[in-house]
Design a protein around this motif. Structure first.
Motif, PDB file in Angstrom:
ATOM      1  N   VAL A 199       0.841  -1.205   0.000  1.00 30.42           N
ATOM      2  CA  VAL A 199       0.000   0.000   0.000  1.00 30.42           C
ATOM      3  C   VAL A 199       0.871   1.248   0.000  1.00 30.42           C
ATOM      4  O   VAL A 199       1.764   1.399   0.840  1.00 30.42           O
ATOM      5  CB  VAL A 199      -0.941   0.018   1.235  1.00 30.42           C
ATOM      6  N   MET A 200       0.601   2.118  -0.985  1.00 27.94           N
ATOM      7  CA  MET A 200       1.260   3.430  -0.997  1.00 27.94           C
ATOM      8  C   MET A 200       0.199   4.469  -0.636  1.00 27.94           C
ATOM      9  O   MET A 200      -0.960   4.311  -0.988  1.00 27.94           O
ATOM     10  CB  MET A 200       1.846   3.715  -2.386  1.00 27.94           C
ATOM     11  N   ILE A 201       0.631   5.520   0.043  1.00 25.62           N
ATOM     12  CA  ILE A 201      -0.351   6.517   0.507  1.00 25.62           C
ATOM     13  C   ILE A 201       0.134   7.934   0.209  1.00 25.62           C
ATOM     14  O   ILE A 201       1.342   8.204   0.215  1.00 25.62           O
ATOM     15  CB  ILE A 201      -0.635   6.324   2.031  1.00 25.62           C
ATOM     16  N   HIS A 202      -0.817   8.803  -0.101  1.00 35.43           N
ATOM     17  CA  HIS A 202      -0.518  10.229  -0.252  1.00 35.43           C
ATOM     18  C   HIS A 202      -1.615  10.984   0.496  1.00 35.43           C
ATOM     19  O   HIS A 202      -2.795  10.663   0.377  1.00 35.43           O
ATOM     20  CB  HIS A 202      -0.524  10.629  -1.736  1.00 35.43           C
ATOM     21  N   ILE A 203      -1.196  11.978   1.274  1.00 36.71           N
ATOM     22  CA  ILE A 203      -2.169  12.779   2.032  1.00 36.71           C
ATOM     23  C   ILE A 203      -1.875  14.243   1.743  1.00 36.71           C
ATOM     24  O   ILE A 203      -0.738  14.696   1.937  1.00 36.71           O
ATOM     25  CB  ILE A 203      -2.004  12.542   3.559  1.00 36.71           C
ATOM     26  N   LEU A 230      -3.071   2.228  -4.139  1.00 37.87           N
ATOM     27  CA  LEU A 230      -2.725   3.600  -3.763  1.00 37.87           C
ATOM     28  C   LEU A 230      -3.891   4.182  -2.973  1.00 37.87           C
ATOM     29  O   LEU A 230      -5.039   4.146  -3.432  1.00 37.87           O
ATOM     30  CB  LEU A 230      -2.466   4.450  -5.016  1.00 37.87           C
ATOM     31  N   VAL A 231      -3.592   4.708  -1.799  1.00 36.60           N
ATOM     32  CA  VAL A 231      -4.617   5.346  -0.971  1.00 36.60           C
ATOM     33  C   VAL A 231      -4.390   6.856  -1.039  1.00 36.60           C
ATOM     34  O   VAL A 231      -3.307   7.343  -0.699  1.00 36.60           O
ATOM     35  CB  VAL A 231      -4.518   4.845   0.492  1.00 36.60           C
ATOM     36  N   LEU A 232      -5.401   7.582  -1.489  1.00 38.59           N
ATOM     37  CA  LEU A 232      -5.298   9.047  -1.579  1.00 38.59           C
ATOM     38  C   LEU A 232      -6.221   9.659  -0.538  1.00 38.59           C
ATOM     39  O   LEU A 232      -7.435   9.439  -0.554  1.00 38.59           O
ATOM     40  CB  LEU A 232      -5.693   9.523  -2.981  1.00 38.59           C
ATOM     41  N   ASP A 253      -9.444   0.611 -10.184  1.00 35.03           N
ATOM     42  CA  ASP A 253      -9.682  -0.462  -9.200  1.00 35.03           C
ATOM     43  C   ASP A 253      -8.596  -0.512  -8.130  1.00 35.03           C
ATOM     44  O   ASP A 253      -8.786  -1.130  -7.078  1.00 35.03           O
ATOM     45  CB  ASP A 253      -9.715  -1.831  -9.911  1.00 35.03           C
ATOM     46  N   SER A 254      -7.471   0.112  -8.415  1.00 37.94           N
ATOM     47  CA  SER A 254      -6.348   0.014  -7.472  1.00 37.94           C
ATOM     48  C   SER A 254      -6.088   1.316  -6.722  1.00 37.94           C
ATOM     49  O   SER A 254      -5.122   1.407  -5.954  1.00 37.94           O
ATOM     50  CB  SER A 254      -5.077  -0.391  -8.221  1.00 37.94           C
ATOM     51  N   VAL A 255      -6.904   2.328  -6.981  1.00 40.49           N
ATOM     52  CA  VAL A 255      -6.697   3.613  -6.301  1.00 40.49           C
ATOM     53  C   VAL A 255      -7.914   3.943  -5.445  1.00 40.49           C
ATOM     54  O   VAL A 255      -9.036   3.986  -5.944  1.00 40.49           O
ATOM     55  CB  VAL A 255      -6.431   4.752  -7.319  1.00 40.49           C
ATOM     56  N   LEU A 256      -7.688   4.152  -4.172  1.00 42.76           N
ATOM     57  CA  LEU A 256      -8.797   4.471  -3.256  1.00 42.76           C
ATOM     58  C   LEU A 256      -8.775   5.968  -2.971  1.00 42.76           C
ATOM     59  O   LEU A 256      -7.822   6.477  -2.365  1.00 42.76           O
ATOM     60  CB  LEU A 256      -8.615   3.718  -1.932  1.00 42.76           C
ATOM     61  N   PHE A 257      -9.800   6.674  -3.414  1.00 38.46           N
ATOM     62  CA  PHE A 257      -9.944   8.100  -3.088  1.00 38.46           C
ATOM     63  C   PHE A 257     -10.774   8.189  -1.812  1.00 38.46           C
ATOM     64  O   PHE A 257     -11.970   7.918  -1.837  1.00 38.46           O
ATOM     65  CB  PHE A 257     -10.683   8.827  -4.216  1.00 38.46           C
ATOM     66  N   LEU A 258     -10.168   8.564  -0.712  1.00 38.44           N
ATOM     67  CA  LEU A 258     -10.906   8.542   0.565  1.00 38.44           C
ATOM     68  C   LEU A 258     -11.401   9.911   1.020  1.00 38.44           C
ATOM     69  O   LEU A 258     -12.130  10.002   2.001  1.00 38.44           O
ATOM     70  CB  LEU A 258     -10.029   7.935   1.662  1.00 38.44           C
ATOM     71  N   GLY A 259     -10.979  10.987   0.339  1.00 40.71           N
ATOM     72  CA  GLY A 259     -11.385  12.327   0.779  1.00 40.71           C
ATOM     73  C   GLY A 259     -10.780  12.651   2.137  1.00 40.71           C
ATOM     74  O   GLY A 259      -9.839  12.000   2.586  1.00 40.71           O
ATOM     75  N   LYS A 260     -11.375  13.658   2.805  1.00 43.05           N
ATOM     76  CA  LYS A 260     -10.835  14.055   4.116  1.00 43.05           C
ATOM     77  C   LYS A 260     -11.122  12.968   5.140  1.00 43.05           C
ATOM     78  O   LYS A 260     -12.217  12.403   5.156  1.00 43.05           O
ATOM     79  CB  LYS A 260     -11.484  15.365   4.571  1.00 43.05           C
ATOM     80  N   GLN A 261     -10.177  12.678   5.975  1.00 45.35           N
ATOM     81  CA  GLN A 261     -10.329  11.599   6.958  1.00 45.35           C
ATOM     82  C   GLN A 261      -9.803  12.028   8.314  1.00 45.35           C
ATOM     83  O   GLN A 261      -8.836  12.792   8.397  1.00 45.35           O
ATOM     84  CB  GLN A 261      -9.524  10.376   6.508  1.00 45.35           C
ATOM     85  N   LEU A 268      -2.326   5.272   7.905  1.00 39.73           N
ATOM     86  CA  LEU A 268      -0.868   5.136   7.781  1.00 39.73           C
ATOM     87  C   LEU A 268      -0.434   3.737   8.238  1.00 39.73           C
ATOM     88  O   LEU A 268       0.526   3.174   7.715  1.00 39.73           O
ATOM     89  CB  LEU A 268      -0.166   6.212   8.610  1.00 39.73           C
ATOM     90  N   SER A 269      -1.175   3.173   9.185  1.00 39.60           N
ATOM     91  CA  SER A 269      -0.799   1.859   9.713  1.00 39.60           C
ATOM     92  C   SER A 269      -0.980   0.744   8.684  1.00 39.60           C
ATOM     93  O   SER A 269      -0.367  -0.320   8.815  1.00 39.60           O
ATOM     94  CB  SER A 269      -1.612   1.542  10.975  1.00 39.60           C
ATOM     95  N   ILE A 270      -1.821   0.976   7.675  1.00 40.34           N
ATOM     96  CA  ILE A 270      -1.980  -0.058   6.642  1.00 40.34           C
ATOM     97  C   ILE A 270      -1.022   0.207   5.467  1.00 40.34           C
ATOM     98  O   ILE A 270      -1.035  -0.501   4.469  1.00 40.34           O
ATOM     99  CB  ILE A 270      -3.435  -0.153   6.098  1.00 40.34           C
ATOM    100  N   SER A 271      -0.206   1.269   5.575  1.00 41.31           N
ATOM    101  CA  SER A 271       0.610   1.701   4.441  1.00 41.31           C
ATOM    102  C   SER A 271       2.063   1.258   4.580  1.00 41.31           C
ATOM    103  O   SER A 271       2.608   1.207   5.677  1.00 41.31           O
ATOM    104  CB  SER A 271       0.572   3.229   4.324  1.00 41.31           C
ATOM    105  N   ASP A 272       2.665   0.971   3.414  1.00 40.49           N
ATOM    106  CA  ASP A 272       4.079   0.583   3.393  1.00 40.49           C
ATOM    107  C   ASP A 272       4.970   1.751   3.007  1.00 40.49           C
ATOM    108  O   ASP A 272       6.147   1.768   3.343  1.00 40.49           O
ATOM    109  CB  ASP A 272       4.285  -0.549   2.376  1.00 40.49           C
TER     110      ASP A 272
END
Ligand code: GMT
Length: 373
Positions: A199-203, A230-232, A253-261, A268-272
């Motif tokens: 999992v890659m993440i960008h905030i 990818l988690v955005l 299918d591989s990019v999750l747009f989560l909006g404000k959280q 972050l704990s699920i991210s590598d």
């Protein structure tokens, strides 16, 4: 008991987080804290007998085409300085807060010292605008003390605004009890992340300067080699364009747009790996949040980012726009479990050693003490 006023942008953003966390930690240390802001700072989530909130209320008079917010803020600051007998008024951002504070200091009868902390956008964006440059310089020069969140920002302030004022670097920090890695298996399942997937993440706030498209292009290259998502996280002006880009690249299918959280530490704990590909970034608080949750980071060689990421130890630095190099580093790291684990450990250690909240708050306290001697 020393009395400190704090003005910041109360809405989501690193500067508001730092200002609020600083106020809450100072309150714990026995200072009386007075927030003077247009609404309740979003991170002010604890009640404390030493914390007070003074709301700046705007009246809409029909004669004013534009309600004079900055003057109303200055007036409120002056009122609070006198009523509460503030020792220090600490403002976050030169524009407009330092200018308002200087005016308030002039208006108030009680003697108060003004501390201004520069966070970046005021210098790197507003400072370049000639119509505001003189005003920003005035706010800096007339403050009793000025701090900046990175060495890079000090240099930029000198280059852009042309001030010779002493500027002390005090790095940002995170609340370590909040930014902590938690067990992530069930969260991964809830988000549909398969076992073994990386999992890659960008905030961010999805402003143009964040170059979220570079995060997406980097991810696409990684995704071609490694099972990954990818988690955005966050929202902002570029959000829908990024949605469109992901669809065009065929990776929806591989990019999750989560909006404000909220509870970002869980994500972050699920991210590598964390990516921050900005073209301007005076510090990059999200990097520190990630490292505090044991997530290594790839960031661009801009502003304060190289002061936060240790290249080859807690992550990697690449040139702005170099998604090929960013992807190469990411693939290398994500394919090597041992190295990934070492980088995670290094990231946490680096965050705790160099950006430990209590150490940073003590640096602000030393600064206040020097001014009040
Ligand atoms: O980056 C933003 O758009 C938000 C802005 C803010 O006001 O919070 O961030 C600035 O201050 C943060 C806290 O010091 C820094 O971590 C960010 O790097 C800085 N943003 C920029 O310099 C673009």
């Amino acid at each position: 008991m020393k009395k400190i006023g704090i003005t910041c942008y109360p809405t989501v953003g690193g500067s508001g987080i730092i200002a609020t966390e600083l106020g809450m930690m100072m309150a714990e240390k026995g200072y009386e804290i007075h927030f003077i802001t247009s609404s309740l700072p979003f991170r002010l989530n604890r009640i404390h007998p030493n914390i007070y909130y003074h709301e700046v209320e705007l009246n809409h008079y029909p004669v004013f085409q534009y309600p004079p917010f900055d003057l109303t803020l200055a007036n409120k600051m002056a009122e609070v300085i006198d009523q509460e007998q503030l020792d220090i008024l600490h403002v976050h951002y030169a524009m407009p807060h330092a200018i308002c504070a200087i005016l308030a200091q002039d208006i108030a009868e009680h003697d108060v010292k003004i501390v201004t902390t520069l966070h970046g956008t005021d210098i790197t964006v507003l400072g370049i605008d000639h119509s505001l440059k003189k005003m920003i310089r005035h706010g800096i020069d007339k403050s009793d003390a000025v701090t900046a969140v990175s060495h890079s920002l000090v240099q930029q302030t000198r280059d852009v605004v042309g001030t010779n004022k002493a500027i002390e670097v005090i790095y940002n920090f995170v609340n370590e009890s909040e930014y902590v890695k938690v067990p992530a298996d069930s969260i991964r399942r809830e988000y549909g992340i398969e076992p073994g997937e990386k999992v890659m993440i960008h905030i961010s706030n999805f402003r143009k300067v964040k170059r979220v498209q570079d995060v997406i292009y980097t991810f696409k290259k990684v995704h071609e080699k490694i099972d990954s998502k990818l988690v955005l996280v966050g929202d902002g002006p570029e959000y829908s364009e990024m949605h469109q880009l992901v669809a065009t690249l065929g990776i929806s299918d591989s990019v999750l747009f989560l909006g404000k959280q909220k509870n970002v530490n869980e994500l972050l704990s699920i991210s590598d790996l964390k990516l921050l590909m900005s073209e301007k970034e005076s510090f990059g608080l999200v990097l520190l949040e990630a490292m505090s949750c044991e997530v290594p980071c790839i960031g661009t060689n801009t502003g304060g980012i190289p002061e936060v990421i240790q290249h080859g130890s807690t992550g990697y630095i690449v040139e702005t726009g170099d998604t090929v190099q960013a992807a190469a580093h990411a693939i290398n790291l994500l394919q090597n479990e041992e190295r990934l684990e070492q980088f995670s450990k290094n990231a946490l250690k680096h965050a705790r050693k160099n950006f430990f909240s209590n150490d940073i708050v003590e640096q602000y306290i030393d600064l206040y003490d020097k001014l009040l001697q």
